[in-house]
Write an enzyme that holds these catalytic residues in place. Sequence first.
Site, PDB file in Angstrom:
ATOM      1  N   ASP A  91      42.009  28.185  49.161  1.00  0.00           N
ATOM      2  CA  ASP A  91      43.395  28.502  48.856  1.00  0.00           C
ATOM      3  C   ASP A  91      44.277  27.435  49.498  1.00  0.00           C
ATOM      4  O   ASP A  91      44.124  27.139  50.683  1.00  0.00           O
ATOM      5  CB  ASP A  91      43.719  29.880  49.455  1.00  0.00           C
ATOM      6  CG  ASP A  91      44.662  30.674  48.606  1.00  0.00           C
ATOM      7  OD1 ASP A  91      45.709  30.120  48.234  1.00  0.00           O
ATOM      8  OD2 ASP A  91      44.376  31.854  48.321  1.00  0.00           O
ATOM      9  N   ASP A 187      48.632  28.222  45.873  1.00  0.00           N
ATOM     10  CA  ASP A 187      49.571  29.300  46.140  1.00  0.00           C
ATOM     11  C   ASP A 187      50.993  28.954  45.677  1.00  0.00           C
ATOM     12  O   ASP A 187      51.447  27.823  45.906  1.00  0.00           O
ATOM     13  CB  ASP A 187      49.574  29.520  47.668  1.00  0.00           C
ATOM     14  CG  ASP A 187      50.350  30.738  48.090  1.00  0.00           C
ATOM     15  OD1 ASP A 187      49.996  31.842  47.661  1.00  0.00           O
ATOM     16  OD2 ASP A 187      51.320  30.579  48.875  1.00  0.00           O
ATOM     17  N   GLU A 229      48.768  29.638  41.119  1.00  0.00           N
ATOM     18  CA  GLU A 229      49.635  30.801  41.024  1.00  0.00           C
ATOM     19  C   GLU A 229      51.033  30.281  40.727  1.00  0.00           C
ATOM     20  O   GLU A 229      51.592  29.541  41.533  1.00  0.00           O
ATOM     21  CB  GLU A 229      49.628  31.570  42.346  1.00  0.00           C
ATOM     22  CG  GLU A 229      50.473  32.808  42.291  1.00  0.00           C
ATOM     23  CD  GLU A 229      50.830  33.354  43.672  1.00  0.00           C
ATOM     24  OE1 GLU A 229      51.013  34.565  43.776  1.00  0.00           O
ATOM     25  OE2 GLU A 229      50.953  32.568  44.630  1.00  0.00           O
ATOM     26  N   ASP A 298      47.245  40.573  46.284  1.00  0.00           N
ATOM     27  CA  ASP A 298      48.661  40.945  46.172  1.00  0.00           C
ATOM     28  C   ASP A 298      48.848  42.111  45.204  1.00  0.00           C
ATOM     29  O   ASP A 298      49.863  42.803  45.245  1.00  0.00           O
ATOM     30  CB  ASP A 298      49.502  39.781  45.624  1.00  0.00           C
ATOM     31  CG  ASP A 298      49.517  38.581  46.549  1.00  0.00           C
ATOM     32  OD1 ASP A 298      49.463  38.776  47.776  1.00  0.00           O
ATOM     33  OD2 ASP A 298      49.589  37.447  46.033  1.00  0.00           O
TER      34      ASP A 298
HETATM   35  C1  GLC Z   1      51.300  34.103  47.296  1.00  0.00           C
HETATM   36  C2  GLC Z   1      50.128  34.794  47.959  1.00  0.00           C
HETATM   37  C3  GLC Z   1      50.669  35.881  48.832  1.00  0.00           C
HETATM   38  C4  GLC Z   1      51.572  35.270  49.876  1.00  0.00           C
HETATM   39  C5  GLC Z   1      52.648  34.386  49.243  1.00  0.00           C
HETATM   40  C6  GLC Z   1      53.280  33.504  50.254  1.00  0.00           C
HETATM   41  O1  GLC Z   1      51.976  34.908  46.430  1.00  0.00           O
HETATM   42  O2  GLC Z   1      49.228  35.248  47.002  1.00  0.00           O
HETATM   43  O3  GLC Z   1      49.663  36.660  49.416  1.00  0.00           O
HETATM   44  O4  GLC Z   1      52.174  36.266  50.628  1.00  0.00           O
HETATM   45  O5  GLC Z   1      52.131  33.549  48.255  1.00  0.00           O
HETATM   46  O6  GLC Z   1      52.404  32.499  50.648  1.00  0.00           O
END
Ligand code: GLC
Length: 513
Positions: A91, A187, A229, A298
């Site tokens: 990640d 992320d 993401e 999440d």
């Molecule tokens: C993404 C992650 C989440 C985290 C956020 C900030 O959405 O999946 O778990 O809190 O980013 O890094």
Amino acid sequence: MKVIYQIYPLSFKDTNNDGIGDIGGVIEKLPYLKELGVDYIWLTPIYESPMIDNGYDISDYYNISPIFGTNDEFLKLLTEAKKMDMNIIMDLVLNHTSSEHKWFKEAKKSKDNPFRNYYIWSEKPSDITSTFSGNAWTKDELTNEYYFHLFAKEQPDLNWQNEKVRHEMYKMINYYIDSGVKGFRLDVLDLIGKDVKTNKLSNGPYLLEYLEELYETCFKGKDIYTVAEMGIPLEVSKIITEKGYLSSIFQFDHIILDEVKGKGKWALRDLELLELKEVFNNYQSNPSIIPLFWSNHDQPRALGRYLNLDYRYYGQTMLFTLLYLQRGHIYIYQGEEFGMSGLGYQPINVYKDVESINFFNYSKESTEEKLKSLKVKSRDHSRTPMQWDDSLYAGFSNRKPWIIVNPNYQEVNCLKDLNSANSIYYFLKKFIELKKTIKTLSKGSFEMLLWENEDIFAYKRTLDETYIIIANFKDKCVCLDLKLQDYEIVLNNYDTLTSKLNPYQAIVLKIIK
Ligand code: GLC
Ligand code: CA
């Protein structure tokens, strides 16, 4: 088509009995993952971190957090996985660091510190709110300016417009590539292109430029799988994957269907199947291979979130059937393979997640309303320890874990599923074999069927052959008009098939006429 298994290391398997999952636990369970049919293992962040946001607040990108193990153990994990023909996806949190990162500690020292410009500062805060509630600007008392953070105040956003920041990030990514990492999950990647001054945050003006640079500097010409993401429109996702900057991009349109539109994640409503059909049909128009997922660290587990838990086996197998035979990569979130579900209603003191706690503290609704929202949407529902067996602490650890164990662990656990021929685990395993061996199911075209039907989700995959996938999304019997003699039943989560589908019945048929 790949099978990707997401591990939330904190809650996967604890081998030194400190109540926290670790790399040793991942290594121990590699044969288990191999047996299921997993190709890639995505680990949420295991870098050094004060753990305000469970590792998404990184204080040192080059070191593994001691709570998970050592850098050597991490390298051992890469090697052991490789031996079994599996790869690790790391990640990458590129949008922000921890406030404990040395860059931020320096940046705070003075306005002319060389690291000041690694972050985003302003004399006056604007009214942008943080994803974790409250204003996105926090005052730094020493220098009397505000720094910007789209998440917790302990997660200052990096200034991607600073070339030095970008090159630090590329250097770090290449370090992991050189170590043997074959995949990355990126992320909140859409946020790197933001322009805070004009309040263009997601899908900002610099996004494509930086993605191209990232690709050219790190991924180009290498055998690396990337999945980002991003909260961006599908059209933009298409452009990015067509250009080849990223292998695939998570889409979240299906995940927000149980929210009141425009009111954020905590305002609840029921999911409508017709809307779900439309969303999935749109995804299928994407030229890249789509990541198919129901839940993650999440997103609370789908089983209790959308379905009646009285039908755990049928519900979970139906959800697999509905989603995983669409065109795309299979993403399994730890515990889904044997039907783990969320915690249900809990008092506020049970919750650990910074997002849940901030929501409870900041939001103006009544306590009752807030607890109702948390019951469905808190991220903690998917973060409870893996339920390996029915022993104390569910076989996760010998010590009280860092977060509550779901009280249903004696009923719902991995060992129980492994010991029963008709279990969610074996259904999924068979299912993965099917998608891996039948070309039509991985490469065929996709066509939605029964568009108007409010109970049944059905689609067709066609290449050399034609397969029809039918899933009853409701916990009641529904009629289906089928000439059964025209089909061979390839998979069925019930023993029988009639013109009345049972609650959550799911079938895969092959056309033979
Ligand atoms: C993404 C992650 C989440 C985290 C956020 C900030 O959405 O999946 O778990 O809190 O980013 O890094
Ligand atoms: Ca441990």
